[in-house]
Write a protein that holds these residues in place. Sequence first.
Motif, mmCIF file in Angstrom:
data_model
loop_
_atom_site.group_PDB
_atom_site.id
_atom_site.type_symbol
_atom_site.label_atom_id
_atom_site.label_comp_id
_atom_site.label_asym_id
_atom_site.label_seq_id
_atom_site.Cartn_x
_atom_site.Cartn_y
_atom_site.Cartn_z
ATOM 1 N N GLY A 169 0.833 -1.160 -0.147
ATOM 2 C CA GLY A 169 -0.183 0.120 -0.047
ATOM 3 C C GLY A 169 0.758 1.275 -0.023
ATOM 4 N N LEU A 170 0.359 2.464 0.117
ATOM 5 C CA LEU A 170 0.910 3.724 0.074
ATOM 6 C C LEU A 170 1.140 4.216 1.416
ATOM 7 C CD1 LEU A 170 -1.324 5.069 -2.944
ATOM 8 C CD2 LEU A 170 0.658 3.955 -3.111
ATOM 9 N N VAL A 171 1.969 5.393 1.503
ATOM 10 C CA VAL A 171 2.506 6.023 2.764
ATOM 11 C C VAL A 171 1.705 7.562 2.687
ATOM 12 C CG1 VAL A 171 4.181 6.960 3.902
ATOM 13 C CG2 VAL A 171 4.560 4.713 2.686
ATOM 14 N N CYS A 172 0.925 7.953 3.560
ATOM 15 C CA CYS A 172 0.344 9.074 3.542
ATOM 16 C C CYS A 172 1.520 10.092 3.616
ATOM 17 C CB CYS A 172 -0.517 9.381 5.023
ATOM 18 S SG CYS A 172 -1.225 10.835 5.405
ATOM 19 N N GLY A 173 1.109 11.178 2.724
ATOM 20 C CA GLY A 173 2.025 12.407 2.538
ATOM 21 C C GLY A 173 2.187 13.303 3.696
ATOM 22 N N TYR A 184 0.953 14.088 -10.106
ATOM 23 C CA TYR A 184 1.415 13.915 -11.499
ATOM 24 C C TYR A 184 2.016 12.927 -11.972
ATOM 25 C CZ TYR A 184 4.923 15.758 -8.236
ATOM 26 O OH TYR A 184 5.938 15.874 -7.274
ATOM 27 N N TRP A 185 2.071 11.691 -11.055
ATOM 28 C CA TRP A 185 2.832 10.562 -11.375
ATOM 29 C C TRP A 185 1.543 9.616 -11.885
ATOM 30 C CZ3 TRP A 185 6.980 10.953 -6.949
ATOM 31 C CH2 TRP A 185 8.266 11.344 -7.373
ATOM 32 N N ASP A 186 2.111 8.679 -12.886
ATOM 33 C CA ASP A 186 1.163 7.480 -13.256
ATOM 34 C C ASP A 186 0.487 6.874 -12.033
ATOM 35 O OD1 ASP A 186 1.111 8.380 -15.674
ATOM 36 O OD2 ASP A 186 2.599 7.000 -16.178
ATOM 37 N N ALA A 187 -0.664 6.534 -11.913
ATOM 38 C CA ALA A 187 -1.330 5.923 -10.739
ATOM 39 C C ALA A 187 -1.251 4.408 -11.005
ATOM 40 C CB ALA A 187 -2.890 6.025 -10.637
ATOM 41 N N SER A 188 -0.804 3.498 -10.138
ATOM 42 C CA SER A 188 -0.914 2.013 -10.256
ATOM 43 C C SER A 188 -2.275 1.511 -9.652
ATOM 44 C CB SER A 188 0.358 1.584 -9.451
ATOM 45 O OG SER A 188 0.146 1.673 -8.114
ATOM 46 N N ASN A 189 -2.059 -0.114 -9.734
ATOM 47 C CA ASN A 189 -3.339 -0.565 -9.093
ATOM 48 C C ASN A 189 -3.106 -0.619 -7.390
ATOM 49 O OD1 ASN A 189 -1.266 -2.340 -8.907
ATOM 50 N ND2 ASN A 189 -1.858 -4.206 -9.672
ATOM 51 N N VAL A 190 -2.166 -0.033 -6.920
ATOM 52 C CA VAL A 190 -2.253 -0.167 -5.587
ATOM 53 C C VAL A 190 -2.562 1.430 -5.094
ATOM 54 C CG1 VAL A 190 -0.871 -0.153 -3.682
ATOM 55 C CG2 VAL A 190 -0.338 -1.639 -5.282
ATOM 56 N N THR A 191 -3.682 1.550 -4.555
ATOM 57 C CA THR A 191 -4.565 2.738 -4.072
ATOM 58 C C THR A 191 -4.591 3.042 -2.565
ATOM 59 O OG1 THR A 191 -6.561 2.030 -4.672
ATOM 60 C CG2 THR A 191 -5.330 3.076 -6.460
ATOM 61 N N GLU A 192 -4.289 1.795 -1.956
ATOM 62 C CA GLU A 192 -4.678 1.862 -0.548
ATOM 63 C C GLU A 192 -3.643 2.469 0.441
ATOM 64 O OE1 GLU A 192 -6.041 -1.207 3.057
ATOM 65 O OE2 GLU A 192 -5.297 -2.014 1.321
ATOM 66 N N MET A 193 -3.951 3.412 1.378
ATOM 67 C CA MET A 193 -3.033 3.939 2.343
ATOM 68 C C MET A 193 -2.718 2.727 3.368
ATOM 69 S SD MET A 193 -2.068 7.147 1.891
ATOM 70 C CE MET A 193 -2.247 8.560 0.722
#
Length: 564
Positions: A400-404, A433-442
Motif C-alpha cells: 500500500g501507499l504512505v500518507c504524505g 502528476y505521477w501515473d497511478a498504479s493498481n495499488v491505491t490503499e494507504m
Amino acid sequence: LKFRLAGYPRKHNEGRVEVFYNDEWGTICDDDFTLGNAHVLCRHLGFVAATGWAHSAKYGKGVGRIWLDNVNCAGGEKSIGDCKHRGWGNSDCSHEEDAGVICKDERIPGFKDSNVIEVRKLMARVGSTTIPQNILDGCLGVALHVTLETAKGAQPVRAATGRVAGDTSTATGLTGFGSELLPPCRLFTERQQLNYRLHSVSCKGTEVHLSMCTFEFYRGNGSAACGAGMPAVVSCLPGPIFAAGNAHKRKQRQQQQGQPRIRLKGGAKVGEGRVEVLKSSEWGTICDDRWNLLSASVVCRELGFGSAKEALTGARMGQGTGPIHLNEVQCQGTEKSLWSCPFRNITQEDCKHTEDAAVRCNIPYMGYENLIRLSGGQSRFEGRVKVAVGAGEGDQPRWGLVCGEGWGTLEVMVACRQLGLGFTNHGLQETWYWDASNVTEMVMSGVKCAGHEMSLSHCQHHGASLSCRNTGTRFAAGVICSETASDLLLHAPLVQETAYIEDRPLHMLYCAAEENCLSSSARLANWPYGHRRLLRFSSQIHNHGRADFRPKAGRHSWVWHECH
C-alpha cells in the motif's frame, strides 16, 4: 600487466589510464578509442564495467612512454593485450592525446588490492534445500552441516572442525556480523555424502577475509577426508544496529552505553561513510595516511558491523569539516576500539580534508529492500512510495501507499537508503502528476524518522491505527533519490555554536523584508517603528563538487540591488 588511474581532477573510479609494461609506467593514446576499450580497462582496474571514456588528456598529460595506440577491443576480451593495436611502444601520439576512462563504481566480486576486498553473496545447502542469504544470516552455522557456496553454484567449500584453529571472528566478520553467539535456530541434519575441500584452516582473527588465513586443500577423494572430524560451524551475532526489537529499545540501549566516540558520515548506504571521531567534545575526521583494511575493520566492528571490505582514501565519502583529529592510524586488527590503536596527533600542515579516510563494511543481509517499491516515476530513482505491511511468518505482505502528511527530508533519507538508491534529492507530499498504479490503499501514516533508520518500519508511525486526512492516491508520499550527494556542504556545528536571539529595530530590516526573510506577520507591523525578534547565526557553506557554477539567470539579466 599492471594498471592504475591517475590525473586530476578526478574521482576514484575515473582518470588517465596508465599501464605498467616492461618495468615502466606509460599511457594509452586516444586514437580509435572506444567504449569497448574502456570496458576491458575498467575490468583490469577491478570495476565491473565502464560508463564512458575521455580523450585529449582530460585528466592531464602523462609522462614517459605511450605504450598503446589504435587500440580496438570488442569489449569482452580478458586483457587489453588481446585487443588489436599497433604493438607495444609503437605510437605516433603525444601526451596531449592520453586516454582516460570512467568506470562504474562497483567492484568485481573477488577483486583484491591492498585496500579493497569484495566477496560474493553466500547461500547454504541443507539436504536438498537451498537456504537463501537472509535465512543464512540469522542462522549461519547453527545448521549441523552447512555448505557454503558461491551464488553462481560453484563447488561447495567445506572445512573440518577438528582442524580449524584460531579466531572465528574472520568468518563472522566476512558475513557482516560483529561477533559470535549461538542464536536459537532449529538444527538441521544432512544425509548426503560430504565432500571436504579445506582443512587446517588457521586464522589469527585479524584477517578481513577467510582467504587471507592459512589452509590446505584435500587432494583426491574429498568424501573420504576428515575421517575423525566434522564440518566447520560458525554462529554469528548481529551488531546492536541490526538487533531485534524496536527503535525505542535500541535508543535506550544506546543511552545506557553513553555517547559513541566514532561514527560514519556521508555514505549512501548502511555501513559506509567518512570516519569521524569525537575528541574534546568536538567531532573531527581521520587523515588517510597509512589507512588500510586492518584499521578500517576495527572501525566496522566497533560500530557493530562485520569486517571492512574497503578502506577508502582521498575523501571518497566527501570532505568533512572542523578539525582532523588523527593521522597514521595503525591498528593490528585485534583492537576493540579505534582509540586503542597507535596513531599520531595531527598538525594543521600534515593533512587537509581532501585526505579524509572512509570505510565500507560488510553488513548482514536483512532484506529490507524487498519491503519497499517505487511506482509512477520517470526513472528508477523517483516515484510514489509503496510499502509492504503485515509480512509476518507465513503471511503474504499487503502492499500500500504512505500518507504524505508530515513527509519530509528525514523520511526520504530512510526511504532512499532502504531502496538502495543513494541520497535524498526531494520529498513529495503530493504525487498527483505521477501515473497511478493498481495499488491505491494507504497502509502507513504518521511516519516520523530520525534519519538513521534502515527501514521506514523502524521509524515512528501510526501502525494499524491509520490516520490520514487525505487518503487519495494524489496525497501519497513520493521520493526523488540521487546517486551522488550535494556539492554544497553546510558547516552544521558552526550554526549550532553561533546561534542567538536578537531584537532588531524594523528600520534596519527593510532589505530582509524585501528578500522575504521575515515572517508573514511582519507585513502588519507599524514600519519603521517597533522591532522583530530574530534567530541569528553564522554559516559556512563549502563547495566540494567539481561542477561549474551555473546560475539560473544569465549575466545579461543581473541587476544591481542595494541590499547586496
